[in-house]
Design a protein around this motif. Structure first.
Motif, PDB file in Angstrom:
ATOM      1  N   MET A  26      46.592  35.449  16.152  1.00  0.00           N
ATOM      2  CA  MET A  26      46.819  36.304  14.987  1.00  0.00           C
ATOM      3  C   MET A  26      47.360  35.458  13.844  1.00  0.00           C
ATOM      4  SD  MET A  26      46.145  39.457  16.091  1.00  0.00           S
ATOM      5  CE  MET A  26      47.029  40.546  14.982  1.00  0.00           C
ATOM      6  N   LEU A  27      46.997  35.850  12.617  1.00  0.00           N
ATOM      7  CA  LEU A  27      47.469  35.148  11.428  1.00  0.00           C
ATOM      8  C   LEU A  27      47.863  36.162  10.366  1.00  0.00           C
ATOM      9  CD1 LEU A  27      44.357  33.723  12.213  1.00  0.00           C
ATOM     10  CD2 LEU A  27      45.620  31.866  11.142  1.00  0.00           C
ATOM     11  N   ARG A  28      48.835  35.771   9.538  1.00  0.00           N
ATOM     12  CA  ARG A  28      49.168  36.546   8.347  1.00  0.00           C
ATOM     13  C   ARG A  28      48.905  35.668   7.131  1.00  0.00           C
ATOM     14  NH1 ARG A  28      52.043  41.223   7.384  1.00  0.00           N
ATOM     15  NH2 ARG A  28      52.793  41.246   9.536  1.00  0.00           N
ATOM     16  N   LEU A  29      48.151  36.221   6.166  1.00  0.00           N
ATOM     17  CA  LEU A  29      47.813  35.502   4.948  1.00  0.00           C
ATOM     18  C   LEU A  29      48.598  36.064   3.773  1.00  0.00           C
ATOM     19  CD1 LEU A  29      43.899  35.350   5.235  1.00  0.00           C
ATOM     20  CD2 LEU A  29      45.617  33.888   6.322  1.00  0.00           C
ATOM     21  N   ALA A  30      48.896  35.205   2.814  1.00  0.00           N
ATOM     22  CA  ALA A  30      49.591  35.635   1.603  1.00  0.00           C
ATOM     23  C   ALA A  30      48.734  36.634   0.831  1.00  0.00           C
ATOM     24  CB  ALA A  30      49.901  34.423   0.727  1.00  0.00           C
ATOM     25  N   ASP A  31      49.398  37.446   0.032  1.00  0.00           N
ATOM     26  CA  ASP A  31      48.730  38.449  -0.795  1.00  0.00           C
ATOM     27  C   ASP A  31      47.591  37.809  -1.594  1.00  0.00           C
ATOM     28  OD1 ASP A  31      47.992  40.416  -2.603  1.00  0.00           O
ATOM     29  OD2 ASP A  31      50.026  40.885  -3.242  1.00  0.00           O
ATOM     30  N   ARG A  70      51.810  32.643  11.982  1.00  0.00           N
ATOM     31  CA  ARG A  70      50.868  32.621  13.107  1.00  0.00           C
ATOM     32  C   ARG A  70      51.594  33.078  14.361  1.00  0.00           C
ATOM     33  NH1 ARG A  70      46.644  28.549  11.685  1.00  0.00           N
ATOM     34  NH2 ARG A  70      47.401  27.421   9.835  1.00  0.00           N
ATOM     35  N   TRP A  71      50.884  33.758  15.246  1.00  0.00           N
ATOM     36  CA  TRP A  71      51.468  34.134  16.533  1.00  0.00           C
ATOM     37  C   TRP A  71      50.352  34.450  17.512  1.00  0.00           C
ATOM     38  CZ3 TRP A  71      51.239  37.251  12.303  1.00  0.00           C
ATOM     39  CH2 TRP A  71      50.705  38.539  12.438  1.00  0.00           C
ATOM     40  N   THR A  72      50.706  34.531  18.783  1.00  0.00           N
ATOM     41  CA  THR A  72      49.747  34.930  19.801  1.00  0.00           C
ATOM     42  C   THR A  72      50.157  36.275  20.389  1.00  0.00           C
ATOM     43  OG1 THR A  72      50.935  33.734  21.542  1.00  0.00           O
ATOM     44  CG2 THR A  72      49.142  32.565  20.430  1.00  0.00           C
ATOM     45  N   GLY A  73      49.180  36.999  20.864  1.00  0.00           N
ATOM     46  CA  GLY A  73      49.410  38.238  21.591  1.00  0.00           C
ATOM     47  C   GLY A  73      48.989  38.069  23.034  1.00  0.00           C
ATOM     48  N   LEU A  74      49.421  38.968  23.896  1.00  0.00           N
ATOM     49  CA  LEU A  74      49.097  38.912  25.320  1.00  0.00           C
ATOM     50  C   LEU A  74      49.011  40.332  25.843  1.00  0.00           C
ATOM     51  CD1 LEU A  74      48.766  36.692  27.585  1.00  0.00           C
ATOM     52  CD2 LEU A  74      51.130  37.244  28.222  1.00  0.00           C
ATOM     53  N   TYR A  75      47.891  40.661  26.482  1.00  0.00           N
ATOM     54  CA  TYR A  75      47.761  42.005  27.039  1.00  0.00           C
ATOM     55  C   TYR A  75      46.917  41.982  28.310  1.00  0.00           C
ATOM     56  CZ  TYR A  75      43.121  42.256  24.741  1.00  0.00           C
ATOM     57  OH  TYR A  75      41.835  42.033  24.333  1.00  0.00           O
ATOM     58  N   PRO A  76      47.059  42.979  29.177  1.00  0.00           N
ATOM     59  CA  PRO A  76      46.229  43.053  30.378  1.00  0.00           C
ATOM     60  C   PRO A  76      44.794  43.397  30.026  1.00  0.00           C
ATOM     61  CG  PRO A  76      47.620  44.989  30.232  1.00  0.00           C
ATOM     62  CD  PRO A  76      48.058  44.064  29.139  1.00  0.00           C
ATOM     63  N   SER A  77      43.865  42.803  30.743  1.00  0.00           N
ATOM     64  CA  SER A  77      42.454  43.023  30.478  1.00  0.00           C
ATOM     65  C   SER A  77      41.714  43.227  31.790  1.00  0.00           C
ATOM     66  CB  SER A  77      41.867  41.812  29.736  1.00  0.00           C
ATOM     67  OG  SER A  77      40.491  41.968  29.521  1.00  0.00           O
ATOM     68  N   GLY A  78      40.826  44.212  31.804  1.00  0.00           N
ATOM     69  CA  GLY A  78      40.079  44.495  33.019  1.00  0.00           C
ATOM     70  C   GLY A  78      38.768  45.176  32.726  1.00  0.00           C
ATOM     71  N   PRO A  79      38.043  45.549  33.765  1.00  0.00           N
ATOM     72  CA  PRO A  79      36.727  46.164  33.571  1.00  0.00           C
ATOM     73  C   PRO A  79      36.790  47.555  32.967  1.00  0.00           C
ATOM     74  CG  PRO A  79      37.331  46.113  35.904  1.00  0.00           C
ATOM     75  CD  PRO A  79      38.332  45.291  35.181  1.00  0.00           C
ATOM     76  N   ASP A  80      37.930  48.238  33.094  1.00  0.00           N
ATOM     77  CA  ASP A  80      38.112  49.552  32.494  1.00  0.00           C
ATOM     78  C   ASP A  80      38.881  49.416  31.182  1.00  0.00           C
ATOM     79  OD1 ASP A  80      37.003  50.948  34.809  1.00  0.00           O
ATOM     80  OD2 ASP A  80      38.881  50.420  35.812  1.00  0.00           O
ATOM     81  N   ASP A  81      38.676  50.359  30.256  1.00  0.00           N
ATOM     82  CA  ASP A  81      39.472  50.357  29.033  1.00  0.00           C
ATOM     83  C   ASP A  81      40.940  50.665  29.330  1.00  0.00           C
ATOM     84  OD1 ASP A  81      37.334  49.704  27.462  1.00  0.00           O
ATOM     85  OD2 ASP A  81      36.985  51.723  26.715  1.00  0.00           O
TER      86      ASP A  81
END
Length: 373
Positions: free
Chosen positions: A218-223, A323-334
């Protein structure tokens, strides 16, 4: 010790959604979380409540319901909605075919395809020289996650009487009780929303369901000096979002994307751009999978994301301010929920759509708990 009707493990958006609905139904609710404050995927995302493009049909239905709940509680909790809607920008004729087919289908309700003057009305920020058409959806809304999640929790505590116990590690869950680092808490109903922690509670369920972890950039950009009329996506999003999977025109787009943007596809890059009250843009993202993704953020992946943003937006010299990273569970189902003990449900959103769907999912889980404890 205070008596509770339901204990919710986890104070991310999944846990908060369950606590909200339970409290509004008159239940006495306790929320337990190991962190001192919101720290996970729920505050690291776009705050973009995505409806159009969500997987058919269950996830799409949950997202529509979640959007309505967000619209209801945001003003009550002092949460600002920064903009509404989605512009899915098509840069290739094959992408135009997909958005036209989607708009004409059942999940394209309320959507329309913009061309010509309709498209030019959004320039800037859109670079209409590179965009052939755009699918406009009116359904979405956007909040600032890192602000919205704490505000929502604070409002639930003050207005609905939800009790929060933070910096409490949950060590075990069984029928009617939760064992923690702060002692044992009891309630006839328990909802466990452990987020990306796949090892501490009910790891066998996650293993059986093929759940792993996903890291994203993820990124954040200036206005940039202009204002988005809606969130923005591009061709790559048509490839990744499951709601477009049934479009007969999609395989032709996928073939072209893999020929022309192989590196983006290999790194799971697609584009989402949203804007905050200060004008800054939150831009992402990428997807890398594994049981323990590394914590690093290679610059070449960020460059792919920025390059995609520049193909559809007027961003000649984007300046990254965060800048930062995210982390989440991921699988075959939503998403899934499962009865793991009498009166206990394990709940996980395994598609990165927690902000978009959790309020809808939570209503289903709580109804199931009441009907089939």
């Amino acid at each position: 010790m205070k008596d509770f009707d339901i204990i919710v493990v986890g104070a991310g958006i999944v846990g908060l959604a369950h606590a909200l609905h339970a409290a509004r139904a008159g239940r006495r609710v306790l929320v337990l979380d190991r962190d001192a404050q919101a720290n996970g995927a729920s505050i690291r995302n776009f705050g973009f409540v995505t409806v159009t493009g969500q997987g058919a049909r269950e996830t799409w239905r949950r997202a529509r319901r979640a959007r309505d709940v967000w619209a209801d509680v945001a003003p009550l909790a002092g949460i600002e909605v920064h903009h509404r809607g989605l512009l899915m920008c098509a840069r290739r004729p094959e992408a135009v075919a997909v958005i036209e087919e989607f708009a004409a289908g059942p999940m394209g309700e309320g959507c329309r395809v913009l061309r010509g003057a309709g498209l030019a009305a959004h320039a800037p920020p859109l670079r209409t020289t590179g965009v052939l058409a755009a699918l406009h959806s009116p359904h979405e809304l956007r909040v600032e996650s890192r602000d919205a999640i704490p505000r929502l929790a604070a409002w639930m505590e003050s207005a609905l009487g939800v009790v929060f116990r933070r910096q409490v590690a949950v060590q075990g869950v069984a029928e009617g009780q939760v064992e923690t680092s702060a002692g044992t808490f009891r309630a006839p109903r328990v909802v466990v929303g452990p987020g990306p922690d796949l090892a501490s509670l009910f790891p066998e369920v996650f293993a059986r369901r093929g759940v792993t972890l996903c890291k994203l950039h993820m990124l954040r950009l200036a206005d940039p000096g202009w204002r988005l009329p809606a969130a923005v996506m591009s061709d790559l999003g048509l490839d990744r979002y499951r709601g477009y999977a049934e479009c007969r025109s999609l395989p032709a787009l996928r073939k072209r994307l893999r020929a022309e943007q192989a590196e983006e596809v290999a790194n799971g890059v697609h584009l989402i751009v949203v804007q905050g009250a200060d004008g800054s843009l939150v831009v992402g993202d990428s997807h890398h999978y594994g049981p323990t993704p590394d914590p690093f953020q290679p610059e070449h992946v960020d460059a792919l994301i920025l390059r995609e943003a520049q193909t559809v937006l007027d961003l000649p010299a984007p300046r990254v301010v965060e800048r930062w990273t995210g982390l989440y569970p991921s699988g075959p189902d939503d998403a899934f929920y499962e009865r793991v003990a009498p009166g206990v449900r394990l709940v996980s959103v395994t598609s990165g759509t927690g902000a978009s769907t959790a309020f809808g999912l939570a209503e289903e889980v709580l109804a199931d708990l009441e009907a089939n404890p």
